[in-house]
Scaffold this active site. Structure first.
Site, short mmCIF file in Angstrom:
data_model
loop_
_atom_site.label_atom_id
_atom_site.label_comp_id
_atom_site.label_asym_id
_atom_site.label_seq_id
_atom_site.Cartn_x
_atom_site.Cartn_y
_atom_site.Cartn_z
N GLY A 11 0.82 -1.21 0.00
CA GLY A 11 0.00 0.00 0.00
C GLY A 11 0.85 1.25 0.00
N ARG A 72 0.48 -5.31 -7.07
CA ARG A 72 0.61 -6.67 -6.55
C ARG A 72 1.25 -7.55 -7.61
NH1 ARG A 72 -2.11 -7.06 -1.87
NH2 ARG A 72 -3.80 -5.58 -1.45
N ASP A 103 5.38 -5.47 5.72
CA ASP A 103 5.82 -6.84 5.98
C ASP A 103 5.92 -7.70 4.72
OD1 ASP A 103 6.40 -6.83 8.64
OD2 ASP A 103 4.41 -7.45 9.31
N THR A 125 4.40 2.41 5.65
CA THR A 125 3.01 1.97 5.79
C THR A 125 2.30 2.84 6.82
OG1 THR A 125 1.56 0.20 6.60
CG2 THR A 125 3.83 0.15 7.35
N ASP A 127 -0.01 1.99 8.71
CA ASP A 127 -0.53 1.20 9.82
C ASP A 127 0.36 1.17 11.06
OD1 ASP A 127 -2.63 0.52 8.10
OD2 ASP A 127 -1.56 -1.24 7.36
N ASP A 129 2.55 -0.93 11.79
CA ASP A 129 2.47 -2.29 12.31
C ASP A 129 3.71 -3.14 12.01
OD1 ASP A 129 2.12 -2.46 9.58
OD2 ASP A 129 0.42 -3.83 9.66
N ARG A 171 -5.48 -2.35 9.27
CA ARG A 171 -5.49 -3.81 9.13
C ARG A 171 -5.76 -4.46 10.50
NH1 ARG A 171 -0.54 -6.08 5.76
NH2 ARG A 171 0.63 -5.14 7.49
N GLY A 185 -10.43 12.98 21.41
CA GLY A 185 -11.33 12.93 22.56
C GLY A 185 -12.49 12.00 22.38
#
Length: 320
Positions: A11, A72, A103, A125, A127, A129, A171, A185
């Site tokens: 992405g 891809r 990853d 990324t 994310d 992550d 994800r 908040g």
């Protein structure tokens, strides 16, 4: 190391262009020829490779997305695909490769290094992550995009005395949701890393807030939880509070990168080139203890990353 390639995979994320620019300019500084590989590993297999002189990356620092594009490639995941990629790299005279992505992209870099092409990877990324790194390029810009969107949704929620249930990306990770909840908040935040009870963890905070006189509620839900449309209906049915669901979607990926993402991408991209010059390969450039460093890809892919408990607790405290 006379010629290296750079590609973006997975992405897109704000700051990827800043990283590409840093690779090209650092390569030029060290008198290395840098080639851009278009459309990720798919482009590598099909020879979509073009030299990138220093001036070719002018005016991309502030742009979101990736000028090299991304795609891809199922063929690349096969042994034949890896063999073909190595052959194409030799045809174009690439002595090394820099991969910017997540990853999945790192596993491709790992395969190329194991097959004989020195490869360095860096995390790009939204994310956040990547287990071996405290920070990933694109995360800060994404958070600011979410913050702007939630602030605007709050205006309408407040005007109509509604509960807004907002799904953010990430994800299977809850970093975006949790930090956005603190920054905006939110009354409730749901993340994959923490189990929740609908009555106790969703309905109760909303009703308690209403009892205290609050005219609206914000519920932020991580992508890994999902189901926000049904959740909004369930909240309205159980509480009588008009509720609406919003899925922010891919708007979170785009936009001009923040200062933090531009600087981090520049530092990481430049370090990737230096690692190749030092004769290193199969490494991930990452942030650990606030510093730019690197780890072996095999080690990095086996690491685990957990959301700090104090951040989860902080979100609970501030929602009272």
């Amino acid at each position: 190391m006379k010629s290296i390639g750079v590609l973006t995979s997975g992405g897109d994320a704000p700051g990827m262009n800043a990283a590409i620019r840093a690779v090209v300019r650092t390569g030029t500084y060290y008198d290395i020829n840098v080639c851009g590989v278009r459309r990720g590993y798919n482009g590598l297999l099909h020879g979509e490779i073009k030299e990138m002189p220093a001036r070719s990356v002018s005016e991309i620092l502030q742009r979101g997305g990736t000028c090299l594009m991304t795609a891809r490639c199922l063929e690349f995941k096969t042994p034949e695909g890896i063999e073909k990629a190595i052959h194409i790299a030799k045809v174009f005279g690439l002595d090394g490769l820099i991969v910017i992505g997540g990853d999945g992209s790192f596993r491709g870099a790992q395969a190329l290094s194991n097959a004989g092409l020195p490869t360095i990877a860096m995390p790009g990324t939204i994310d956040n992550d990547i287990s071996c790194s405290e920070y990933t390029v694109g995360y800060d810009t994404c958070l600011n995009t979410v913050k702007d969107a939630v602030d605007k949704i709050r205006d309408t929620a407040s005007s109509h005395e509604r509960c807004s249930v907002i799904e953010v990306m990430g994800r299977a990770a809850g970093y975006i949701a949790l930090e956005a909840a603190i920054a905006c908040g939110a009354d409730v935040v749901l993340i994959p890393e923490k189990k929740y009870d609908f009555s106790e963890d969703v309905l109760r905070p909303i009703l308690e807030a209403k009892t205290r006189g609050k005219k609206h509620s914000i519920v932020i839900v991580a992508e890994g939880i999902g189901g926000v449309i049904e959740m909004a209906k369930d909240i309205e049915m159980a509480t009588g509070i008009e509720s609406r669901a919003t899925i922010l979607g891919h708007v979170q990926r785009g936009g001009s990168p923040t200062v933090r993402d531009r600087v981090m991408a520049s530092r990481m991209g430049s370090r990737c080139v230096e690692l190749l010059l030092e004769g290193k390969q199969n490494r991930i450039v990452c942030v650990r203890d606030g510093k730019i460093t690197d780890v072996d890809i095999n080690e990095g892919l086996n690491m685990t990353k957990q959301i700090p408990e104090d951040m989860i607790k902080l979100a609970e405290k501030l929602a009272i």
